[in-house]
Write a protein that holds these residues in place. Sequence first.
Motif, PDB file in Angstrom:
ATOM      1  N   GLU A  99       2.890   1.689  -3.157  1.00  0.00           N
ATOM      2  CA  GLU A  99       1.997   2.216  -4.182  1.00  0.00           C
ATOM      3  C   GLU A  99       1.835   3.737  -4.008  1.00  0.00           C
ATOM      4  O   GLU A  99       1.911   4.527  -4.954  1.00  0.00           O
ATOM      5  CB  GLU A  99       0.631   1.529  -4.038  1.00  0.00           C
ATOM      6  CG  GLU A  99      -0.199   1.525  -5.297  1.00  0.00           C
ATOM      7  CD  GLU A  99      -1.499   0.755  -5.093  1.00  0.00           C
ATOM      8  OE1 GLU A  99      -1.972   0.661  -3.938  1.00  0.00           O
ATOM      9  OE2 GLU A  99      -2.050   0.249  -6.077  1.00  0.00           O
ATOM     10  N   TRP A 100       1.648   4.123  -2.765  1.00  0.00           N
ATOM     11  CA  TRP A 100       1.443   5.547  -2.442  1.00  0.00           C
ATOM     12  C   TRP A 100       2.692   6.357  -2.795  1.00  0.00           C
ATOM     13  O   TRP A 100       2.607   7.418  -3.409  1.00  0.00           O
ATOM     14  CB  TRP A 100       1.119   5.664  -0.951  1.00  0.00           C
ATOM     15  CG  TRP A 100       0.745   7.037  -0.468  1.00  0.00           C
ATOM     16  CD1 TRP A 100      -0.501   7.569  -0.424  1.00  0.00           C
ATOM     17  CD2 TRP A 100       1.630   8.043   0.046  1.00  0.00           C
ATOM     18  NE1 TRP A 100      -0.479   8.824   0.072  1.00  0.00           N
ATOM     19  CE2 TRP A 100       0.828   9.157   0.378  1.00  0.00           C
ATOM     20  CE3 TRP A 100       3.007   8.114   0.239  1.00  0.00           C
ATOM     21  CZ2 TRP A 100       1.347  10.332   0.904  1.00  0.00           C
ATOM     22  CZ3 TRP A 100       3.523   9.293   0.775  1.00  0.00           C
ATOM     23  CH2 TRP A 100       2.698  10.377   1.093  1.00  0.00           C
TER      24      TRP A 100
ATOM     25  N   GLN B  13       0.833  -1.204   0.000  1.00  0.00           N
ATOM     26  CA  GLN B  13       0.000   0.000   0.000  1.00  0.00           C
ATOM     27  C   GLN B  13       0.871   1.258   0.000  1.00  0.00           C
ATOM     28  O   GLN B  13       0.648   2.191  -0.774  1.00  0.00           O
ATOM     29  CB  GLN B  13      -0.864  -0.030   1.269  1.00  0.00           C
ATOM     30  CG  GLN B  13      -2.290   0.330   1.091  1.00  0.00           C
ATOM     31  CD  GLN B  13      -3.076  -0.704   0.289  1.00  0.00           C
ATOM     32  OE1 GLN B  13      -3.392  -0.392  -0.822  1.00  0.00           O
ATOM     33  NE2 GLN B  13      -3.364  -1.856   0.809  1.00  0.00           N
ATOM     34  N   HIS B  14       1.849   1.238   0.932  1.00  0.00           N
ATOM     35  CA  HIS B  14       2.724   2.392   1.055  1.00  0.00           C
ATOM     36  C   HIS B  14       3.592   2.570  -0.182  1.00  0.00           C
ATOM     37  O   HIS B  14       3.814   3.688  -0.637  1.00  0.00           O
ATOM     38  CB  HIS B  14       3.619   2.261   2.299  1.00  0.00           C
ATOM     39  CG  HIS B  14       2.846   2.261   3.576  1.00  0.00           C
ATOM     40  ND1 HIS B  14       1.777   3.107   3.800  1.00  0.00           N
ATOM     41  CD2 HIS B  14       2.980   1.536   4.709  1.00  0.00           C
ATOM     42  CE1 HIS B  14       1.286   2.892   5.003  1.00  0.00           C
ATOM     43  NE2 HIS B  14       1.999   1.930   5.580  1.00  0.00           N
TER      44      HIS B  14
END
Lengths: 139, 769
Positions: B561-562, B558-559
């Motif tokens: 990707e961010w 997730q991170h």
Amino acid sequence: MIRVMYVDDEADSVKMESKFDLMKKKGIEVIPVTRVPDVFPQLERMSDSIDLIILDIIMPPEEYYSLDDTNGGTSTGINLLKEIRDRYKSIPIIIVSVRRLEAADEEIETTYDVADYLEKPVSAFDVVNAIKRVLRNKQ
Amino acid sequence: MSKSDHEMGGLPTTLLTRLQALINLIKEECDIDALPGVVMPHLIDLFNPDIACYYVKDNDKRDYRQAASFPDTFWQRQEIQETFSRRPVVGGSIGKAIESKKMVVVNNPTEAEAKGEYVPFDPSITSEIAIPILAQRRLSTEEGVVALILLSRRERNEFTQEECQLVNIAGSIVNTIYNNCLAKELKERRIEFLASITESQSLDLDSTFERFLTALSELVPSKFTSLWLYNELDNSLVIRSFYPAQIGEEVISFESLDRRVMKCSECLSGEVVNSKKPKVFTRIDASDKFSNPSFARQFGLEWFVSVPVLDADGKTLGVINLCPVGDPQELDEEANESLVRYISPLANIIRLAYLLFEEDLLIAYDDFFKVMLEFQDQQASWDSLAKMIRDRMKCAGCSIFLAEADGLLYLKGTTGLIGNPPYKAVVYEPSQGLTGTAFKQGDPIIYYSEAKEQYSGTHISKFREHTSGKSKSIILVQILDRAGHPIGVIRCNNKEETPARHVGRFTKEDVLQLQKIAQIVASVHSKTSWIREREKERERSLNSLHHELLSPLEGISQHIEWLEYHLDVWKSPEEWDKDRVLLKLSDMKQNSKLIDVVVTSLGRFDEKIRIKKRDVSLIQLLDTCRAFIYNEAARKGIKIRVDKIYVSRMRGDELQLMRVFYNLLRNAVKYSDPKEQYKLIDIYISAKELDHFVLSFSDNGIGIVKGEEERIFEMYERGSNAAKYFPEGTGLGLAFCRSIMKKHGGQISVDPNSLSKPTTFHLRFPRWR
């Protein structure tokens, strides 16, 4: 702006913040709900303005359901799904979970009209794509 | 015979030759039944009588009947046949011979008739001689007249003294021949009897019993022999086998008897059960206590002898009732004792058979176990188990009931009579019905439809309701757990009545067997439910493990990707949101740490944990851990206070200790009570002991349920509160902590006073000097 209710006990975590942040950038506003007892009060308040619900399956039932009813919390989302369908017939629901699909689950999906099923881990863009696809189909 | 025949001062040669021929018969092997035909020609040859007859004792009719006769022209006359083919035991020369057991000579018929010592059966007879044959009677040790030879002469001179001596000699030769034959026959019968009981060691008790009774009836000729097994439970005798299957034209079945179950206090044989000694019952038709009067009337049974079947410890296993052919007077004490001896092997057969049953049951354990694990559907497992028990018990139906948390008995598995769907949900209050009563009272219950007055009351009608009153005999035993507490009941209905002549009645031995089966069922049940529970647990753990690994991985991706997105969006370093990037990085670090913990705790971590002890700073360790968990704690509004750490340094493995602290901290954060306003985790030290100090982690989380304070440290075990609020979790974390603590010579425990809130974990470490 699309409005999505995201029911996940970890919806307020740092990692989810990354996801929600990206979703927002793609035009989806997320209403995180972390506790099962909050789901229905929240829905009652804003059912008209919510376009879609994303449901996690494994969640602490807290006092809302019993441990037995939810198979030790591992099927809390299924209970929620049934109850939401009971009250809100038309809101599309996407399930996100680590649980692999079983025959029984598929039956549940058709019975309770599940729009899509995403298996964890799922990236922000996957969620966004799924939401847009579901809403497009609905129209 | 005339005096002129005498030679050399002895017997005439012709006579000697004839006598020799008779003596030679002693060596011959001959059947007792064939004896009259063999000896009579010799006697006629020797004494040349005008009329002769060989009478044998008819034990059944209590008189003597003709077995061989001479001449046919005389005996075939109808009036002679009618009157003299049978002779009573009293009166005439025959009566006197029987009474005196000696030869009787009648030389003056008129005189003798007046004294009652002669019965005239032909007017021309002038002299008569009656020779008794003495032998041991069938049931008694005393000798009796078993046969009689009658020699008569017409219009001739009387029997001379010499002739009488010769007759006496001939008589004793015939006696010897007879007794030889008898001894041989008895020996053969005994051998046959012994053979029949030694070859009968099989599990099929009923055919064993049948063989035994058949052999016994051959040994002690009897009109009817029956075996009744003693039922200690309700002090009753239950018929199990009988012989013969047919009397005359009439086929005998268990139903032919008036009673098949007798209360010991209310029947004649019951006396034998208590006295443990055989007893002869005469004039049974006049006794109120005789249980089968119409059966006895139908088949002319007037008396019987009851012999107890005693085992080596002197316990009565049952009773054999014999109706021997003959007179009750013939049975003396010695004969009774020999009956007991004959019957005693039966006790061994019964005991041995039950031993074999037990051995066989050991094999059953495996079968039961397999069947219980075979089916996913528990109902099918229990039903199959019931079927196996039914087959073992040789009965028509079997049901297994288990008590559930609500205190009621539920029908788990069933077969046979009540296996119809409506009965699947039979529920008994633990004092209702036979089943409920059996569950509550502890003693096994044995029920016979004949003896329903014993179990009268509401539960019988209740029972009849469920079985439509079809059951003739039922046994019920408790299923006990290891601690001896009842957890259920097994019920067997209707012992089968098969062509092998099963009696259709359960006995005490059946109850004992069922009790053994119940033990196995209990053990199999606990084991299989343990296995099922474990399997469920394992599956849950695997799911959780899956989740535990996925969750941090998802966080990291997730991170990433961010970050990827933002690195693309942010055009210059000035646009960077440094704080948020740091936050993401710190979260990623924490997530990778999580993955590490989960991976380390996989498998048998006991072996995997390697401790390298070094001098470490406790405060530093705690601070690092606090930093790891800080974000999550802050998000939940939890404060972590490290207080009074006056033991600054210790010896241990830095990384492993960090895992313990991190685990406890993470639990405290994870299981914080969402309803709690003020959330605090307190870490402090107490050092009341000289050689140990205790590091404590105290929180106001959801708490631990009393009774689980030990269990939570086991692998794959989780507190029920934890599971309630947080379904994910491997149940490995605390087990992992315990292992590390052990390797440090320390301990981990939950403060028993803090089970509700706040929950306090104590880590007890040895002091480093």
